[in-house]
Design a protein around this motif. Structure first.
Motif, PDB file in Angstrom:
ATOM      1  N   ALA A  37       0.837  -1.189   0.000  1.00 33.57           N
ATOM      2  CA  ALA A  37       0.000   0.000   0.000  1.00 33.57           C
ATOM      3  C   ALA A  37       0.877   1.246   0.000  1.00 33.57           C
ATOM      4  O   ALA A  37       1.970   1.254   0.574  1.00 33.57           O
ATOM      5  CB  ALA A  37      -0.922   0.003   1.218  1.00 33.57           C
ATOM      6  N   LYS A  38       0.404   2.295  -0.649  1.00 33.01           N
ATOM      7  CA  LYS A  38       1.157   3.545  -0.662  1.00 33.01           C
ATOM      8  C   LYS A  38       1.433   4.000   0.761  1.00 33.01           C
ATOM      9  O   LYS A  38       0.552   3.976   1.617  1.00 33.01           O
ATOM     10  CB  LYS A  38       0.370   4.624  -1.399  1.00 33.01           C
ATOM     11  CG  LYS A  38       0.254   4.386  -2.892  1.00 33.01           C
ATOM     12  CD  LYS A  38      -0.679   5.393  -3.547  1.00 33.01           C
ATOM     13  CE  LYS A  38      -0.151   6.803  -3.458  1.00 33.01           C
ATOM     14  NZ  LYS A  38      -1.007   7.764  -4.184  1.00 33.01           N
ATOM     15  N   GLY A  39       2.679   4.377   1.009  1.00 32.38           N
ATOM     16  CA  GLY A  39       3.044   4.833   2.342  1.00 32.38           C
ATOM     17  C   GLY A  39       3.520   3.731   3.258  1.00 32.38           C
ATOM     18  O   GLY A  39       3.842   3.992   4.421  1.00 32.38           O
ATOM     19  N   SER A  40       3.572   2.494   2.744  1.00 32.63           N
ATOM     20  CA  SER A  40       4.068   1.390   3.572  1.00 32.63           C
ATOM     21  C   SER A  40       5.559   1.545   3.832  1.00 32.63           C
ATOM     22  O   SER A  40       6.280   2.194   3.079  1.00 32.63           O
ATOM     23  CB  SER A  40       3.813   0.046   2.872  1.00 32.63           C
ATOM     24  OG  SER A  40       2.441  -0.203   2.718  1.00 32.63           O
ATOM     25  N   SER A  41       6.032   0.897   4.892  1.00 30.79           N
ATOM     26  CA  SER A  41       7.451   0.932   5.225  1.00 30.79           C
ATOM     27  C   SER A  41       8.213  -0.111   4.421  1.00 30.79           C
ATOM     28  O   SER A  41       7.722  -1.234   4.213  1.00 30.79           O
ATOM     29  CB  SER A  41       7.646   0.670   6.713  1.00 30.79           C
ATOM     30  OG  SER A  41       9.016   0.469   7.023  1.00 30.79           O
ATOM     31  N   ASP A  42       9.407   0.227   3.974  1.00 32.62           N
ATOM     32  CA  ASP A  42      10.225  -0.763   3.277  1.00 32.62           C
ATOM     33  C   ASP A  42      10.618  -1.905   4.201  1.00 32.62           C
ATOM     34  O   ASP A  42      10.916  -3.013   3.750  1.00 32.62           O
ATOM     35  CB  ASP A  42      11.451  -0.121   2.628  1.00 32.62           C
ATOM     36  CG  ASP A  42      12.363   0.587   3.631  1.00 32.62           C
ATOM     37  OD1 ASP A  42      12.054   0.614   4.830  1.00 32.62           O
ATOM     38  OD2 ASP A  42      13.387   1.150   3.185  1.00 32.62           O
ATOM     39  N   LEU A  43      10.583  -1.666   5.500  1.00 34.49           N
ATOM     40  CA  LEU A  43      10.867  -2.742   6.458  1.00 34.49           C
ATOM     41  C   LEU A  43       9.798  -3.826   6.389  1.00 34.49           C
ATOM     42  O   LEU A  43      10.092  -5.016   6.575  1.00 34.49           O
ATOM     43  CB  LEU A  43      10.956  -2.180   7.879  1.00 34.49           C
ATOM     44  CG  LEU A  43      12.173  -1.293   8.174  1.00 34.49           C
ATOM     45  CD1 LEU A  43      12.038  -0.661   9.560  1.00 34.49           C
ATOM     46  CD2 LEU A  43      13.471  -2.095   8.083  1.00 34.49           C
ATOM     47  N   ALA A  44       8.549  -3.426   6.114  1.00 31.68           N
ATOM     48  CA  ALA A  44       7.470  -4.403   5.992  1.00 31.68           C
ATOM     49  C   ALA A  44       7.682  -5.279   4.760  1.00 31.68           C
ATOM     50  O   ALA A  44       7.433  -6.491   4.789  1.00 31.68           O
ATOM     51  CB  ALA A  44       6.123  -3.685   5.916  1.00 31.68           C
ATOM     52  N   VAL A  45       8.165  -4.685   3.665  1.00 27.60           N
ATOM     53  CA  VAL A  45       8.458  -5.455   2.456  1.00 27.60           C
ATOM     54  C   VAL A  45       9.599  -6.426   2.727  1.00 27.60           C
ATOM     55  O   VAL A  45       9.546  -7.601   2.347  1.00 27.60           O
ATOM     56  CB  VAL A  45       8.813  -4.520   1.284  1.00 27.60           C
ATOM     57  CG1 VAL A  45       9.289  -5.327   0.072  1.00 27.60           C
ATOM     58  CG2 VAL A  45       7.611  -3.657   0.910  1.00 27.60           C
ATOM     59  N   LEU A  46      10.633  -5.953   3.401  1.00 23.67           N
ATOM     60  CA  LEU A  46      11.768  -6.819   3.725  1.00 23.67           C
ATOM     61  C   LEU A  46      11.350  -7.968   4.639  1.00 23.67           C
ATOM     62  O   LEU A  46      11.828  -9.095   4.487  1.00 23.67           O
ATOM     63  CB  LEU A  46      12.876  -6.000   4.385  1.00 23.67           C
ATOM     64  CG  LEU A  46      13.673  -5.087   3.454  1.00 23.67           C
ATOM     65  CD1 LEU A  46      14.587  -4.167   4.259  1.00 23.67           C
ATOM     66  CD2 LEU A  46      14.500  -5.907   2.466  1.00 23.67           C
ATOM     67  N   GLN A  47      10.457  -7.692   5.573  1.00 24.28           N
ATOM     68  CA  GLN A  47       9.981  -8.737   6.483  1.00 24.28           C
ATOM     69  C   GLN A  47       9.276  -9.840   5.699  1.00 24.28           C
ATOM     70  O   GLN A  47       9.500 -11.030   5.938  1.00 24.28           O
ATOM     71  CB  GLN A  47       9.015  -8.141   7.506  1.00 24.28           C
ATOM     72  CG  GLN A  47       8.627  -9.103   8.628  1.00 24.28           C
ATOM     73  CD  GLN A  47       9.689  -9.200   9.693  1.00 24.28           C
ATOM     74  OE1 GLN A  47      10.112  -8.214  10.267  1.00 24.28           O
ATOM     75  NE2 GLN A  47      10.134 -10.414   9.981  1.00 24.28           N
ATOM     76  N   ARG A  48       8.452  -9.447   4.740  1.00 28.09           N
ATOM     77  CA  ARG A  48       7.748 -10.433   3.920  1.00 28.09           C
ATOM     78  C   ARG A  48       8.721 -11.224   3.063  1.00 28.09           C
ATOM     79  O   ARG A  48       8.598 -12.444   2.918  1.00 28.09           O
ATOM     80  CB  ARG A  48       6.720  -9.727   3.039  1.00 28.09           C
ATOM     81  CG  ARG A  48       5.524  -9.183   3.798  1.00 28.09           C
ATOM     82  CD  ARG A  48       4.727  -8.212   2.952  1.00 28.09           C
ATOM     83  NE  ARG A  48       4.311  -8.798   1.685  1.00 28.09           N
ATOM     84  CZ  ARG A  48       3.955  -8.108   0.612  1.00 28.09           C
ATOM     85  NH1 ARG A  48       3.994  -6.782   0.656  1.00 28.09           N
ATOM     86  NH2 ARG A  48       3.569  -8.713  -0.490  1.00 28.09           N
TER      87      ARG A  48
END
Length: 338
Positions: free
Chosen positions: A168-179
Motif C-alpha cells: 500500500a502507498k506509504g508502507s514501510s520498506d521494512l514491511a516489504v523486507l519482512q515479507r
C-alpha cells in the motif's frame, strides 16, 4: 445539552438525505465527486470514525459536503465496516464507489520487484527507488536493520526471496523486507527438506550459500543441476570451488567489470580460489530453481565447466578435457579431438 444538540443535528442530516433519496438522491450517490480532475490520496488510520473518514475525504481535496458524505455512510448501514488503509480517489469516483472501496479495503497498491541474482546492495537501491515506499531502512546500518527484522547478528545477503511484492502507498520498506525474509525462510526450508542424501551440505545455511553461487554461475536455467553437481562433487572431495562470482563479490564496489589474475590470487573470505569450502555468506539472492538445484544436483562425474558463449556451459570430468574446452570456447582454438 451539547450532546443532545449534536444528536439532533445528525438525525436531521440523516432525515434530509433520506428525503433526498428519490431521483435526486440516487443521482448524488452515483455522481462522481469533484476532485478537480486529479487523483486524490486518502489515508485512513486504524480506529478512524466514519465521521472523521468523511472529513478526511474533504481534507484530501474532494469538493463535497462532509456532512452529507457522513450521512450517506450512516444510511448505507456499512459505516462501521470501512477499513483503514491508503486509497486513491480517482476523478470518476462516486460516493457509492467510494463506500464500496472503503468497505472492501481496496487500497491503492504499488509493487517492487526483487530480481534473482541481485546482491544486497542492489536490493537496497531498488527499495530506495520504489514509488511511495517509506525508506525507513535508509538510516539503518545492516546490523541495525537485521536486528529490527528479528535476526540480530545475521548478514542480510541472500536472506530475501526474489519476487514481486505489492504494498500500500506509504508502507514501510521494512514491511516489504519482512515479507521477503519470511518467503526465503519458507522456500529454503522446503528445499532443505527435499535434499538428496548425497548432497555435500550440512545445514540450510550452507544450502543458501551454494544456491547463491549456482544462481550467479548459471547462464542457462537447464544447466543449474549440472553446475550444482560440479560444486557438490568438489565439496565432497575437498577441492576448492574456484568460482569467479565469489571473487567478484569479495571485491565489492571496487570491481570495475574486469576480473584480473591478481584478483584471483588476492585472499579474502569470499575468494574460493585461495580458500577451501563455501564462503561465509551467500553472494546474491537465489531463486527457487537455484535452491532446488543445490539440493538436487545432477548425477555427474564432472568437476569443471566453462561458458560456451551462448549462455550454456560445457562440463568436463577431467582437467585435460576441461582445458580443451577452454581452448575451444574461450580462446577459439580447436584441436583434432574437438
Amino acid at each position: 445539552m451539547t450532546v443532545l444538540k449534536g444528536w439532533m443535528k445528525s438525525v436531521t442530516s440523516l432525515l434530509l438525505l433520506a428525503l433526498m433519496l428519490g431521483a435526486a438522491g440516487v443521482w448524488w450517490v452515483q455522481h462522481p465527486l469533484d476532485t478537480g480532475q486529479k487523483t486524490l490520496d486518502l489515508s485512513i488510520e486504524p480506529g478512524t470514525s466514519p465521521k472523521a473518514i468523511a472529513q478526511a475525504v474533504v481534507d484530501a481535496g474532494a469538493d463535497v459536503s462532509a456532512t452529507w458524505l457522513y450521512a450517506w455512510f450512516r444510511l448505507s448501514g456499512q459505516s462501521r465496516q470501512m477499513r483503514a488503509g491508503s486509497y486513491e480517489i480517482a476523478p470518476d469516483t462516486t460516493p457509492q464507489r467510494l463506500l464500496n472501496m472503503l468497505v472492501r479495503g481496496e487500497e491503492s497498491l504499488r509493487s517492487v520487484t526483487l530480481v534473482e541474482g541481485w546482491n544486497w546492495r542492489q536490493l537496497r537501491q531498488a527499495l530506495a527507488k520504489a514509488e511511495h515506499l517509506k525508506p525507513d531502512s535508509r538510516v539503518l546500518s545492516d546490523e541495525a536493520l537485521m536486528a529490527q527484522l528479528g535476526r540480530p547478528g545475521v548478514a542480510p545477503e541472500g536472506r530475501f526471496y526474489p519476487d514481486t511484492y505489492a504494498y500500500a502507498k506509504g508502507s514501510s520498506d521494512l514491511a516489504v523486507l519482512q515479507r521477503a525474509m519470511k518467503a526465503m525462510d519458507k522456500h529454503l526450508l522446503q528445499a532443505w527438506e527435499a535434499r538428496q542424501p548425497s548432497v555435500s551440505l550440512k545445514t540450510p545455511e550452507e544450502l543458501l550459500v551454494l544456491a547463491s553461487i549456482v544462481e550467479k554461475e548459471t547462464g542457462k536455467g537447464s544447466d543449474r543441476p549440472m553446475v550444482s553437481g560440479v560444486f557438490n562433487n568438489r565439496l565432497r572431495i575437498g577441492m576448492r570451488l574456484q568460482t569467479d562470482p565469489t571473487v567478484i563479490y569479495g571485491l565489492g564496489e571496487a570491481f570495475d567489470g574486469n576480473l584480473r589474475r591478481i584478483h584471483l590470487q588476492t585472499d579474502n573470505p569470499w575468494n574460493t580460489y585461495t580458500r577451501g569450502g563455501l564462503p561465509p555468506t551467500p553472494i546474491a539472492m537465489p531463486g527457487k530453481a537455484a535452491l532446488w538445484a543445490a539440493v538436487q544436483p545432477a548425477k555427474t562425474q564432472a568437476l569443471y565447466f566453462v561458458a560456451k558463449g551462448d549462455g550454456s556451459s560445457h562440463f568436463s570430468a577431467t582437467l585435460e578435457e576441461h582445458n580443451r574446452a577452454v581452448n575451444r570456447y574461450q580462446r577459439g582454438i580447436k584441436t583434432g579431438q574437438d
